[in-house]
Design an enzyme around this catalytic site. Sequence first.
Site, PDB file in Angstrom:
ATOM      1  N   HIS A   1     -14.427 -27.788  15.486  1.00 52.58           N
ATOM      2  CA  HIS A   1     -14.223 -26.933  16.460  1.00 52.58           C
ATOM      3  C   HIS A   1     -15.722 -26.263  16.745  1.00 52.58           C
ATOM      4  CE1 HIS A   1     -12.659 -24.519  19.607  1.00 52.58           C
ATOM      5  NE2 HIS A   1     -13.262 -23.596  19.102  1.00 52.58           N
ATOM      6  N   ALA A   2     -16.344 -26.322  17.847  1.00 52.94           N
ATOM      7  CA  ALA A   2     -17.734 -25.826  18.087  1.00 52.94           C
ATOM      8  C   ALA A   2     -17.825 -24.292  17.557  1.00 52.94           C
ATOM      9  CB  ALA A   2     -18.325 -26.114  19.600  1.00 52.94           C
TER      10      ALA A   2
ATOM     11  N   HIS B   1     -22.393 -22.996  26.157  1.00 54.45           N
ATOM     12  CA  HIS B   1     -21.504 -21.920  25.547  1.00 54.45           C
ATOM     13  C   HIS B   1     -22.167 -21.274  24.205  1.00 54.45           C
ATOM     14  CE1 HIS B   1     -17.662 -19.593  25.070  1.00 54.45           C
ATOM     15  NE2 HIS B   1     -18.133 -19.955  23.664  1.00 54.45           N
ATOM     16  N   GLU B   2     -22.211 -22.527  23.349  1.00 57.82           N
ATOM     17  CA  GLU B   2     -22.692 -22.035  22.051  1.00 57.82           C
ATOM     18  C   GLU B   2     -24.122 -21.394  21.730  1.00 57.82           C
ATOM     19  OE1 GLU B   2     -20.494 -21.898  19.686  1.00 57.82           O
ATOM     20  OE2 GLU B   2     -19.058 -23.036  20.842  1.00 57.82           O
TER      21      GLU B   2
ATOM     22  N   HIS C   1     -24.224 -17.861  22.394  1.00 53.38           N
ATOM     23  CA  HIS C   1     -23.975 -16.774  21.347  1.00 53.38           C
ATOM     24  C   HIS C   1     -25.481 -16.804  20.610  1.00 53.38           C
ATOM     25  CE1 HIS C   1     -19.547 -16.858  21.534  1.00 53.38           C
ATOM     26  NE2 HIS C   1     -19.431 -18.211  21.443  1.00 53.38           N
TER      27      HIS C   1
ATOM     28  N   GLU D   1     -18.666 -14.244  24.773  1.00 54.06           N
ATOM     29  CA  GLU D   1     -18.142 -15.411  25.074  1.00 54.06           C
ATOM     30  C   GLU D   1     -18.623 -15.864  26.557  1.00 54.06           C
ATOM     31  OE1 GLU D   1     -16.976 -17.462  23.181  1.00 54.06           O
ATOM     32  OE2 GLU D   1     -16.407 -16.012  21.410  1.00 54.06           O
TER      33      GLU D   1
ATOM     34  N   HIS E   1      -7.695 -21.466  17.153  1.00 53.53           N
ATOM     35  CA  HIS E   1      -7.833 -20.126  17.060  1.00 53.53           C
ATOM     36  C   HIS E   1      -6.577 -19.326  16.311  1.00 53.53           C
ATOM     37  CE1 HIS E   1     -10.610 -21.438  20.225  1.00 53.53           C
ATOM     38  NE2 HIS E   1     -11.377 -20.477  19.885  1.00 53.53           N
TER      39      HIS E   1
ATOM     40  N   TYR F   1     -11.952 -14.731  25.656  1.00 51.72           N
ATOM     41  CA  TYR F   1     -12.000 -15.700  26.580  1.00 51.72           C
ATOM     42  C   TYR F   1     -11.621 -15.413  28.086  1.00 51.72           C
ATOM     43  CZ  TYR F   1     -13.108 -18.160  22.232  1.00 51.72           C
ATOM     44  OH  TYR F   1     -13.515 -18.570  21.179  1.00 51.72           O
TER      45      TYR F   1
HETATM   46  O1  X8Z Z   1     -13.376 -21.865  21.065  1.00 49.47           O
HETATM   47  C1  X8Z Z   1     -14.189 -21.759  22.149  1.00 49.47           C
HETATM   48  C2  X8Z Z   1     -15.798 -22.141  21.680  1.00 49.47           C
HETATM   49  C3  X8Z Z   1     -16.228 -21.448  20.532  1.00 49.47           C
HETATM   50  S1  X8Z Z   1     -16.272 -19.577  20.621  1.00 49.47           S
HETATM   51  C4  X8Z Z   1     -15.981 -23.529  21.646  1.00 49.47           C
HETATM   52  N1  X8Z Z   1     -13.894 -21.834  23.306  1.00 49.47           N
HETATM   53  C5  X8Z Z   1     -12.566 -21.754  23.538  1.00 49.47           C
HETATM   54  C6  X8Z Z   1     -11.673 -22.948  23.291  1.00 49.47           C
HETATM   55  O2  X8Z Z   1     -12.322 -24.016  22.946  1.00 49.47           O
HETATM   56  O3  X8Z Z   1     -10.362 -22.802  23.228  1.00 49.47           O
HETATM   57  C7  X8Z Z   1     -14.798 -21.690  24.467  1.00 49.47           C
HETATM   58  C8  X8Z Z   1     -13.745 -21.756  25.568  1.00 49.47           C
HETATM   59  C9  X8Z Z   1     -12.437 -21.433  25.041  1.00 49.47           C
HETATM   60 ZN    ZN Z   2     -17.746 -18.866  21.926  1.00 48.47          ZN
END
Ligand code: X8Z
Ligand code: ZN
Length: 347
Positions: free
Chosen positions: A85-86, A116-117, A120, A144, A245, A255
């Site tokens: 997960h990024a 997105h990354e 940050h 975010e 998450h 988000y």
């Molecule tokens: O978790 C993330 C990023 C890392 S902060 C990749 N996002 C959420 C997800 O993947 O559920 C970005 C969009 C929503």
């Molecule tokens: Zn993020």
Amino acid sequence: MLPAHVLGNMWGQSWANVYDLVFEEDPNAVSINLTSLIEEKDLTEREMVVIAEDFFLSLGFDPLPETFWERSLFTKPQDRNVVCHASAWNLDPDNNDLRIKMCIEKNEEDFITIHHELGHIFYYQAYNHLPTLFQGGANDGFHEAFGDLLTLSITPGYLNDIGFISAEEAEAAKKDEIGLLMKQALDGVVSLPWTLMLDKWRSGVFTGEITKDNLNSSWWELREKYQGITSPRSEDYFDPGAKYHVPANTPYTRYYLARIMQYQFHESLCKEIGFSGPLHECSIYNNPEAGVKIRDMLAMGQSKPWQDAFEALTGERALSGTSILNYYKPLQEWLEKENEGRSCGWE
Ligand code: X8Z
Ligand code: ZN
């Protein structure tokens, strides 16, 4: 309700992957497929990151330190397990040790996630000069929103500027207004109910309203109510555990906030730079004026109440859905006509 497994995303949080199935394009329309462009250009994972970095540099941001390129993880290692997960890391603010960790795949979705990354990372770099206590986003949503803000500027015009498509292709793609907006909405609008329901579920677990016996059924009740999607199976698993998450205990309302704020930022920056066309055609790429506005806000870190940071960029002090509605207005009007006489929704 739509069964969750047909939406092209494990959590049904973005429906962009079924764009081709849900939107019938005009056969003469020229539509842009970033995945194909990435493949055609035979880009490496690192090159995808360089292109994203260039966007930030075009706004006047300082380049990333050499250590970012040496110490980040861009591809999935073959010899060990990693959490793919990024994520973006501010490991040592005094020495600007910034890194991302991501198993990049060469497609549109990951190209967007790279922005997105980097959002940050450039935020960290902008506030690392502040005392430790102020090194943070103005609120969780800001952190975010910033990278996602830039992805709204990945327009046909921008893709022409960076040599991905020709001027003629950009002009032709612009004509496919509804297609462009539909693709965006399948991600940007679809994610709103999802980002809202996740922490509704989690707070139910924390308050005790959701008990051990209804962890999964309560999850699907919220999925149905907010997202209009339903579980394709009858067995009782612990589906929330499959979303990164949840076990990682990472807050998710951030988000939801970001998805609203990013459009407010976009709209006010486009006004600021004097753009008067439709919002989805506006790109802040290469615009130093927009860059200054953004950097001034990011450099405040969390030294001021978030409303102050918000005002610095937008001139407003409150979140509002008006900018999303403005952005998608042509699509909404088209949908209203298209769906005239139909009864839409779910029970
Ligand atoms: O978790 C993330 C990023 C890392 S902060 C990749 N996002 C959420 C997800 O993947 O559920 C970005 C969009 C929503
Ligand atoms: Zn993020």
